[in-house]
Design a protein around this motif. Structure first.
Motif: not given
Lengths: 111, 111
Positions: B11, B13, B19
């Motif tokens: 991931k 971000t 998150v």
């Protein structure tokens, strides 16, 4: 917190025995000695653990000094697949048996 | 192999966004753990759980929260991600024995 000291790296030849040392001079009487290894890009993997007596399993042997201030992980015949970071850990018997990882020893195995 | 999955596996971000990482097990093990691993370092414990709705802090819990509403799921939340939380996150499970089984890891990058 009890701590362990390991060499940063070691080299071995394939099919030869490997002795990975660990010093833990501040170990308490109830601390278990655990070994985990971490292959590249994977999560750690349990290898072996012990308290006072030497231990053997299918992966390795653990030799514990009589005063318990040091231990040695023994891989009897290193293979290329054994190349990994090996962590010697003193398990905290309280607090959910958490593991406190140090820097570990990076084992390189040469063909 | 222990049935542990982590999602997402990767991931990216931005700073300030929330998150949530998920750890899912099919082993019905009681204990679950979240660790983080930074380059060149061993794993450090963030939080752990010793049962449904029972959790406790680890060594590096600041900036993280966890929840466990079901035996099989252990969620790690970063309420407002920071660049210092860029890391690889590992989940682990354990029953009453000594061995922890680790998941494959989630690589999180916070820009």
């Amino acid at each position: 917190d009890a701590k362990t000291t390991q060499p940063n790296s070691m080299e071995s030849n394939e099919e030869e025995p490997v002795h990975l040392p660990c010093n833990h001079s501040t170990i308490s009487g109830t601390d278990y000695i655990h070994w985990y290894r971490q292959l590249p890009s994977q999560g750690p993997e349990y290898v072996i653990h012990g308290l006072t007596s030497n231990v053997n399993n299918r992966m390795a042997s653990l030799a514990i000094a009589e005063d318990r201030k040091s231990s040695t992980l023994i891989l009897h015949r290193a293979t290329l697949r054994d190349a990994a970071v090996y962590y010697c850990i003193l398990r905290d018997n309280n607090a959910g048996n958490m593991l406190t990882f140090g820097g570990g020893t990076r084992l390189m195995v040469k063909p | 192999d222990a049935g542990i999955t982590q999602s997402p596996r990767h991931k990216v971000t931005e700073t300030g966004t929330p998150v949530t990482l998920r750890c899912h097990q099919t082993e019905n093990h009681r204990y679950m753990y979240w660790y983080r691993q930074d380059p060149g370092h061993g794993l450090r414990l963030i939080h752990y759980s010793y049962g449904v709705k029972d959790t406790d802090k680890g060594e590096v819990s600041d900036g993280y929260s966890v929840s466990r509403s079901k035996t099989e799921d252990f969620l790690l939340t970063l309420e407002s991600a920071t660049s210092s939380q860029t890391s690889v996150y590992f989940c682990a499970i354990r029953e009453t024995g000594d061995e922890q089984f680790f998941g494959p890891g989630t690589r999180l990058t916070v820009l």
